[in-house]
Write an enzyme that holds these catalytic residues in place. Structure first.
Site, mmCIF file in Angstrom:
data_model
loop_
_atom_site.group_PDB
_atom_site.id
_atom_site.type_symbol
_atom_site.label_atom_id
_atom_site.label_comp_id
_atom_site.label_asym_id
_atom_site.label_seq_id
_atom_site.Cartn_x
_atom_site.Cartn_y
_atom_site.Cartn_z
ATOM 1 C CG HIS A 113 5.424 4.927 -0.446
ATOM 2 N ND1 HIS A 113 3.866 4.401 -0.279
ATOM 3 C CD2 HIS A 113 5.181 6.089 -1.183
ATOM 4 C CE1 HIS A 113 2.993 5.348 -0.847
ATOM 5 N NE2 HIS A 113 3.938 6.326 -1.466
ATOM 6 C CG ASP A 149 2.678 5.460 3.203
ATOM 7 O OD1 ASP A 149 2.684 4.554 3.205
ATOM 8 O OD2 ASP A 149 1.627 5.890 2.023
HETATM 9 C C1 GRF Z 1 5.367 -2.317 -4.328
HETATM 10 O O1 GRF Z 1 5.281 -1.352 -5.397
HETATM 11 C C2 GRF Z 1 5.583 -1.675 -2.940
HETATM 12 O O2 GRF Z 1 6.147 -0.324 -3.248
HETATM 13 C C3 GRF Z 1 4.083 -1.419 -2.346
HETATM 14 O O3 GRF Z 1 3.368 -2.350 -2.733
HETATM 15 C C4 GRF Z 1 3.877 -3.170 -4.026
HETATM 16 C C5 GRF Z 1 4.251 -4.578 -3.692
HETATM 17 O O4 GRF Z 1 4.712 -5.332 -4.672
HETATM 18 N N1 GRF Z 1 4.136 -1.047 -1.122
HETATM 19 P P1 GRF Z 1 5.343 -6.976 -4.143
HETATM 20 O O5 GRF Z 1 4.111 -7.545 -3.620
HETATM 21 O O6 GRF Z 1 6.258 -6.778 -3.571
HETATM 22 O O7 GRF Z 1 5.322 -7.444 -5.602
#
Ligand code: GRF
Length: 215
Positions: A113, A149
């Protein structure tokens, strides 16, 4: 024994890529049994295939949540999996789905998160923290439970908001940190250094990471 993981993602896939690259670089002792995306054309599917992994599209579009989760489970049941790793998976998970991953003390599902939980839960962690005006933010890897979360925190790392940061530069610094913290978190599980404790006052489980000895 390498940790056997399956990755569930929805989009860009930069965290999935970081995990796959950490495994290839042998800094993470794990194997990706499969990767599943719920969005047709999600770049994460190509990333998985480019690295020679089994990648499945299990689209949610037009399906009830129950039907979609049944389709996910039908695929996941074909693999031996220690942990299901959510990497930018943009859907809530039902208690029925969670129950399929019940471990001894927790559910065997992890999420990353983009804030220092319990601050700024929800889908826009970076934006919410930035616009609030925090001076320090961070990223959190946590076990998933029924709340949003909300599950026990495995690892958190902070990053500063710098003078002159824009939302873009702030997010980029956070994302770069995510790419280090997620593989590091899984490596703790691979090394069996993650111990569960219970706080009766808060009626909550929490995690203690052991320096060397397994729990
Ligand atoms: C990340 O910022 C993660 O923390 C959130 O969604 C985003 C996903 O990015 N849960 P990616 O697809 O891994 O580039």
């Amino acid at each position: 024994m390498p940790l056997k993981i399956a990755i569930l993602a929805s989009g860009r896939g930069s965290n999935a890529k970081a995990l796959i690259e950490a495994i290839e670089a042998k800094t993470l002792d794990a194997t990706v049994q499969c990767l599943i995306a719920n969005v047709d054309g999600a770049p994460v599917l190509d990333i998985a295939r480019q690295h020679g992994l089994e990648a499945h599209l299990v689209a949610h579009r037009g399906l009830s949540r129950e039907q979609h989760e049944a389709n996910l489970l039908a695929i996941l049941e074909g693999y031996e999996i220690d942990y299901l790793v959510l990497a930018g998976y943009m859907r809530m998970i039902t208690p029925e789905f969670l129950a399929k991953f019940k471990g001894e003390h927790h559910f065997r599902i992890l999420n990353i998160h983009p804030s220092l939980l319990p601050a700024f839960p929800g889908t826009n962690g970076y934006e919410d923290a930035y616009h609030y005006g925090v001076k320090v933010s961070g990223v959190t890897v946590h076990f998933v439970d029924e709340g949003m979360d909300n599950g026990p925190i495995l690892l958190q790392e902070a990053f500063p908001r710098l003078d002159g940061d824009t939302i873009e530069s702030f997010k980029a610094r956070g994302l770069a940190l995510e790419h280090q913290v997620y593989p590091k978190s899984l490596q703790l599980l691979a090394e069996k250094r993650v111990c569960f404790r219970y706080n009766p006052m808060l009626k909550r489980s929490y995690v203690e990471v052991k320096a060397h000895v397994p729990c």
